[in-house]
Design an enzyme around this catalytic site. Structure first.
Site, short mmCIF file in Angstrom:
data_model
loop_
_atom_site.label_atom_id
_atom_site.label_comp_id
_atom_site.label_asym_id
_atom_site.label_seq_id
_atom_site.Cartn_x
_atom_site.Cartn_y
_atom_site.Cartn_z
N ASP A 66 145.72 -62.01 104.44
CA ASP A 66 146.85 -62.76 104.49
C ASP A 66 146.70 -63.82 103.06
O ASP A 66 145.68 -64.01 102.66
CB ASP A 66 147.68 -63.50 105.74
N TYR A 125 143.67 -57.46 113.16
CA TYR A 125 144.13 -58.94 112.76
C TYR A 125 145.60 -59.21 113.56
O TYR A 125 146.51 -58.57 113.45
CB TYR A 125 144.35 -59.17 111.09
N ARG A 135 147.76 -61.80 112.89
CA ARG A 135 149.04 -62.19 112.16
C ARG A 135 149.54 -61.11 111.07
O ARG A 135 149.18 -61.09 110.13
CB ARG A 135 148.47 -63.61 111.36
#
Length: 758
Positions: free
Chosen positions: A83, A283, A285
């Site tokens: 991210d 992951y 997020r």
């Protein structure tokens, strides 16, 4: 050493090191290695802003070690998260460690498995500077808002307050809901129920198809039904299909974990982080609903083997949330066949939830049959309804039931025109319900709907506004309310008045007085910053910067040009009183004015003015009292504290209230009065002594060892294991020191303890 891999966390480093051979060394940067300097921004002409970064003191030794390791390596692999925050960490590492493009590779993966890591190493890329710029834009904009707005609050309301671009909007949501709740007035209505019996003795429940406005209408209907013949007027049987929900994104995982496991948003993310770092889930997020083809094949195989081919239905979901970013997957297990992760209880529960939801997302619809029966009372216009459901094919419900409890009533065999007998005919007074206060889960859902924040910001935002004391998790015992119940007994309608507990709440987000006053002030003077659409548009601009479609410094400069004059205008406002201050009346004893306001440590009542010869007197509000509703009489009562209760062990016992809530004082020691106990005005000596004794017992149970030759030093049994606490004479706070695992704390000598402290 040929290859140095740098990741964000030590847990991740440990997991990845298992997958790579002896030619790789994996180290952790422990998150960001530098941040905006305390002053942080260089504002030039035309409001052009350049961020100034610095390495914090606690990271300098780590940076020195990483630089030394970089010199020994042939190739450096920057493996922070995919991210924007992870991209920025990689960029800061590149800059600070003086890396060159020739000997640096950027790798990303959204699951920590051997195939994913090897795949990433086989396909490295460069640092995506657009994503870095989107992160810089967010960080700089939040710094501008925080640094310029917070001092305004210090001057106008009280010191040590803070404001933030997303946190203040989240507080506004909670404050607006609270105002709706306080303005709500419940309206009564009557609900009519009956138990129906068939000739063969089967029973089922039915309810009148409409609400009745008042007691007179309810009584009239029950009277009409006393001798009425009941029969089945109509039966409708409809097939019902239920489809599974998509796999989890960050926000839906936070909501489901809160509703089903009672986990706070912060706890959910902490547990999910551990599952990710240990290689068990992808992951955590993400706002993507995508599942990789490899994962889909694995899931399909597991469903066929465990449930059968008819339970499988491969589905591809598409993200509809505004500005969904990052190309990784939804949250899913890395290996769907793994059922037990071998970690703690929280980790196992959350993993089960993720696994079941992932499986369900690829399973067939559940097929049900819904029966609706209309029952008429002859000679009246009353229609009662009964509903029942039968599951014909479980489908996805075999692993993941739909939200909410299952109330499936199964109806007996009924036919049109069949006569029925009604018993237990009752009309119960009910009341309309106020809008529901937000929970952490529903607040996240609302923020996502409005486009406020992104997956990585929901949990930190809620933590921040709670830590700043703008909101609290309300626990309201509720209050007693009377209601009317009409029952048919012996051919007559009998009235009874009953009581019920209403309005009790647990875990709902309630604004504090400080939160309400700060929100009202910001909404009045900075409507743009508090505007939901404005906040969502800013997020969209970050997305455009990440896509390379906007120049980030231009956007920040444009924002600052509009924002800074507002700050200057608000600072120039002259106010006679602090924001939120309210005059309650006159103190009958001194004749001085009485105010309620936000003091340095929270809401207080003040008698007198700062300009008087005598200093003003202050008293803190008690738990449950509010600046908005406090009366003069309640305010004057607060000045009766501290209240002497009597003596215990030859020393006085007092009850009072302070910065940290109500307490009992004895022998220079303070004991908190817990929630649900009597207030300092009502507590008795016996109740206070019980609290004093309970605290002593707790302290004795937690004490392991002390050292007479070094007063203030002791070994304590803590929540997370034994530790050393040292509070020298005159110190305000104790210093705590870890005891290594496997060490018997009772066997430690003074020298051992000193070494551990060093």
């Amino acid at each position: 050493m040929k290859n140095l891999v740098i990741v964000e966390s030590p847990a991740k480093a440990k997991t990845i090191e298992k997958f790579l051979g002896k030619d790789y060394k994996v180290l952790s940067s422990y998150g960001h290695i530098r941040d905006l300097a305390k002053k942080g921004l260089d504002i030039k002409e035309e409001n052009r802003i350049d961020p100034i970064y610095e390495i914090p003191a606690e990271k300098k030794e780590l940076v020195r070690k990483l630089k030394a390791e970089v010199k020994k390596a042939d190739m450096v692999w920057l493996a922070s998260d995919e991210d924007r925050e992870g991209e920025a960490i990689a960029w800061h590492l590149f800059e600070v460690l003086g890396l060159s493009p020739e000997k640096t590779r950027r790798i990303v993966f959204h699951e920590i498995t051997k195939p994913a890591i090897l795949e990433a190493i086989a396909n490295p890329r460069g640092i995506d500077i657009n994503r870095v710029n989107a992160q810089q834009a967010r960080r700089v904009l939040d710094r501008i808002v925080g640094f310029e707005l917070s001092p305004v609050l210090w001057r106008k309301i009280k010191p040590a307050l803070s404001a933030g671009r997303v946190q203040s909007v989240a507080v506004r949501l909670i404050c607006e809901r609270e105002k709706e709740v306080l303005a709500f007035r419940p309206e009564p209505y009557f609900k009519v129920n009956a138990e129906m019996h068939t000739a063969s003795g089967a029973t089922f429940k039915a309810e009148l198809a409409k609400r009745l406005a008042d007691e007179a209408a309810a009584k009239a209907l029950l009277t009409a039904c006393i001798d009425a013949p009941f029969s089945v007027k109509d039966i409708s049987v409809k097939p019902l299909k239920r489809s599974p929900q998509p796999p989890f994104t960050t926000s839906t995982l936070q909501q489901a974990a809160h509703q089903r496991l009672g986990m706070s948003v912060t706890r959910t993310m902490r547990v999910a982080q551990r599952l990710y770092e240990e290689g068990h889930i992808t992951y955590m997020r993400t706002d993507s609903l995508n599942l990789s083809n490899l994962a889909l094949a694995d899931i399909a195989s597991n469903i066929e083997n465990s449930f059968g081919k008819e339970f499988l239905k491969v589905r591809k979901y598409h993200t509809s949330s505004k500005g969904a970013q990052e190309a990784h997957e939804a949250i899913r297990p890395t290996y769907i066949k793994v059922e037990n992760v071998g970690l703690g209880d929280d980790e196992q529960k959350l993993y089960n939830l993720i696994r079941r939801r992932t499986l369900a997302s690829q399973m067939a619809d559940a097929l049900l049959e819904k029966t609706t029966v209309d029952i008429e009372a002859g000679g009246t216009d009353a229609i009662f309804k009964a509903e029942g459901e039968v599951v014909k094919f479980e489908g996805f419900m075999a692993v993941y039931s739909p939200e909410g409890p299952d109330h499936r009533e199964v109806l007996p065999e009924l036919t049109k025109g069949m006569p029925l007998t009604a018993t237990d005919l009752t009309a119960t007074e009910r009341f309309t319900l106020p809008p529901a206060r937000y929970t952490e889960a529903t607040l996240v859902k609302k923020m996502e709907e409005l486009g406020i924040g992104r997956p990585s910001t929901y949990a930190p935002t809620i933590s921040t506004i709670t830590a700043r004391d703008y909101i609290e998790k309300g626990e309201k015992p509720g209050e007693k309310r009377s209601y009317v119940k009409l029952t048919v007994k012996g051919g007559k309608v009998v009235k009874s008045t009953l009581t019920e507990q209403t309005g009790s709440e647990k875990g709902k987000l309630v604004p504090t007085d400080v939160g309400m006053i700060v929100n009202d002030f910001l909404t009045e003077h900075f409507p743009d910053i508090l505007d939901y659409n404005f906040t969502a548009k800013v997020e969209e601009k970050f997305d455009d910067i990440a896509g390379g479609n906007l120049e980030w410094k231009d956007e920040i400069s444009s924002f600052y040009s509009d924002f800074h004059p507002l700050i200057e205008n608000t600072n120039a406002l002259r106010q006679e009183h602090k924001v939120g201050e309210r005059e309650l009346g006159i103190d009958p004893e001194s004749g001085k004015k009485v105010y309620v306001k936000i003091g340095r440590f929270g809401p207080v009542v003040q008698i007198g003015e700062a300009s008087d010869d005598e200093k003003p007197r202050f008293a803190s509000l008690e738990s449950g009292q509010s600046i908005a509703t406090l009366t003069l009489e309640e305010a004057m009562k607060l000045f009766e504290l501290p209240r002497r209760l009597g003596e215990f062990e030859g020393k006085p016992v007092e009850a009072s209230s302070g910065r940290f809530g109500p307490y009992v004082k004895h022998d220079s020691k303070f004991v908190s009065i817990p929630k649900g106990s009597p207030t300092p005005h009502a507590i008795t000596l016996d109740e206070a002594v019980e609290l004093i004794k309970a605290k002593r017992e707790k302290e004795a149970a937690s004490h392991i060892k002390s050292f007479p030759e070094m007063p203030g030093l002791e070994i304590i049994k803590g929540r997370f294991g034994p530790y050393i606490a040292y509070k020298p004479a005159g110190a305000k706070k104790a210093q705590n020191f870890k005891i290594p695992k496997g060490t018997d704390p009772a066997s430690l000598t003074l020298d051992d303890v000193k070494k551990l402290m060093q």
